[in-house]
Design a protein around this motif. Sequence first.
Motif, PDB file in Angstrom:
ATOM      1  N   ARG A   1      56.323  67.574  56.050  1.00  0.00           N
ATOM      2  CA  ARG A   1      55.949  67.484  54.463  1.00  0.00           C
ATOM      3  C   ARG A   1      56.913  66.830  53.699  1.00  0.00           C
ATOM      4  N   MET A   2      58.134  66.875  54.139  1.00  0.00           N
ATOM      5  CA  MET A   2      59.364  66.235  53.617  1.00  0.00           C
ATOM      6  C   MET A   2      59.242  64.980  53.869  1.00  0.00           C
ATOM      7  N   ALA A   3      58.999  64.246  55.248  1.00  0.00           N
ATOM      8  CA  ALA A   3      58.743  62.951  55.729  1.00  0.00           C
ATOM      9  C   ALA A   3      57.663  62.393  54.752  1.00  0.00           C
ATOM     10  N   ALA A   4      56.511  62.937  54.411  1.00  0.00           N
ATOM     11  CA  ALA A   4      55.398  62.453  53.647  1.00  0.00           C
ATOM     12  C   ALA A   4      55.831  62.328  52.217  1.00  0.00           C
ATOM     13  N   TRP A   5      56.407  63.123  51.916  1.00  0.00           N
ATOM     14  CA  TRP A   5      56.709  63.061  50.224  1.00  0.00           C
ATOM     15  C   TRP A   5      57.854  61.848  50.137  1.00  0.00           C
ATOM     16  N   LEU A   6      58.763  61.733  50.873  1.00  0.00           N
ATOM     17  CA  LEU A   6      59.884  60.790  50.849  1.00  0.00           C
ATOM     18  C   LEU A   6      59.070  59.407  51.143  1.00  0.00           C
ATOM     19  N   GLY A   7      58.033  59.131  51.937  1.00  0.00           N
ATOM     20  CA  GLY A   7      57.258  58.159  52.006  1.00  0.00           C
ATOM     21  C   GLY A   7      57.971  57.403  53.194  1.00  0.00           C
ATOM     22  N   ILE A   8      58.550  58.210  54.322  1.00  0.00           N
ATOM     23  CA  ILE A   8      58.933  57.712  55.579  1.00  0.00           C
ATOM     24  C   ILE A   8      58.381  58.194  56.874  1.00  0.00           C
ATOM     25  N   ASP A   9      58.347  57.782  57.943  1.00  0.00           N
ATOM     26  CA  ASP A   9      57.699  58.160  59.074  1.00  0.00           C
ATOM     27  C   ASP A   9      58.122  59.721  59.638  1.00  0.00           C
ATOM     28  N   GLU A  10      59.441  59.670  59.677  1.00  0.00           N
ATOM     29  CA  GLU A  10      59.996  61.242  59.903  1.00  0.00           C
ATOM     30  C   GLU A  10      61.151  61.619  59.542  1.00  0.00           C
ATOM     31  N   VAL A  11      61.497  62.678  59.307  1.00  0.00           N
ATOM     32  CA  VAL A  11      63.052  62.953  58.935  1.00  0.00           C
ATOM     33  C   VAL A  11      63.790  63.869  60.058  1.00  0.00           C
ATOM     34  N   GLN A  12      65.150  63.621  59.669  1.00  0.00           N
ATOM     35  CA  GLN A  12      65.763  64.633  60.758  1.00  0.00           C
ATOM     36  C   GLN A  12      66.450  65.790  60.120  1.00  0.00           C
TER      37      GLN A  12
END
Length: 400
Positions: free
Chosen positions: A28-39
Amino acid sequence: MRRELPPTAGLPLRFSDLLPGRAPFAERMAAWLGIDEVQLECSGTAAMVVALQAMHRLRPDRHEVVVPAWTCPLVALAIHRAGLTLRLCDLAPNHFDMDAAQLAAVCGSNTLAIVPTHMAGRVADVQQALQIARTCGAYVLEDAAQALGAQQDGRSVGLLGDAGFFSLAVGKGLTLYEGGVLITRDASLREAFAKSRNDVIHPDLRMGLQRALELIGYAVAYRPSLLSWAYGAPLRKALAKGDPVAAVGDDFGPDIPLHPLGRWRQTVGARAMTRLPNFIDTTRQQATRRVEQLRHLPGVTVFDDAIGTRGVWPFLLLTLPTEAIRDAALQTLWTSGLGVSRLFIHALPDYGYLRGMLPTADLPNARDFAARSLTITNSPWLRDEEFAQIFAALGRALTS
């Protein structure tokens, strides 16, 4: 019962956020930030340690990290924990951002990374840092600890430089009672961050349990009716002892917890995150009105969004004409329960516990900014009549 307001606009948690279960926080965080994935990491500080160690592994001949001289002391501790050397850059006059000429002067062949800092939800000049970094071959790591949800040119901060990190600590909007988000668009850096995490982050059941209990405590106590006990009483006690560093929570120890972010806390974050965009919009609208009012105070600088940016508003950051005027305002406001405070008490070299870790430097602008700045909460709990009290107190300090 005394009504106490927090110094920042944190997103209140609901009982339903705390229920057992699983929800995809990272996705959800990645989608909201507009990026493929977060760590995900256990704190913004841990995310910085992981990122810097990865960057150093890729460029082992470079050892220096350049940061603004007025920033969170945890930045210095993270750089030290990563085994690197801190280089300080003075601020631009009457501004939180780094001075361009000095930044160019302190960067060179030994510079591993430049860390532009999005302070108080305002967006720093990352392009300036990028131009200098490309000249000397350094990375740009955006410190967006206070800026989750801020945008530059229509996309999230943290994506213009090589990498960026956010904090999910108390008061940063969305909180997991500590937590961090590390992002990059560079596939090679993403791989390096994952390897660094495996080396740096180790299970710690005690810390995991402690953070879970602290998050429950936050959910219970983060309200005006209980913050006098949880926040106001320790604040006033520290100020009575003449210890402003403790009053704002800048008294950090040398140890940086480096452990995984627990699954349950991630679930709490995923549930609360559904309310975050609306919370950001609400606090932005409130801040816009109040910044406009503060502009009418003579000699006061209120930091607003630069062209092409759309920041977030955990609190309002402003400077007064002199240290004496700032202190006169704080004399009545800091202990009033209205959410007026200071951000970082000193320029980095002036924290006693950082001595020996930092080089000596002439930093007139950073010290001046520390001496004249204060913050006003942007919590939705701050009523218009209470903001009017703050405005009036600032006016009296300016004319006394």
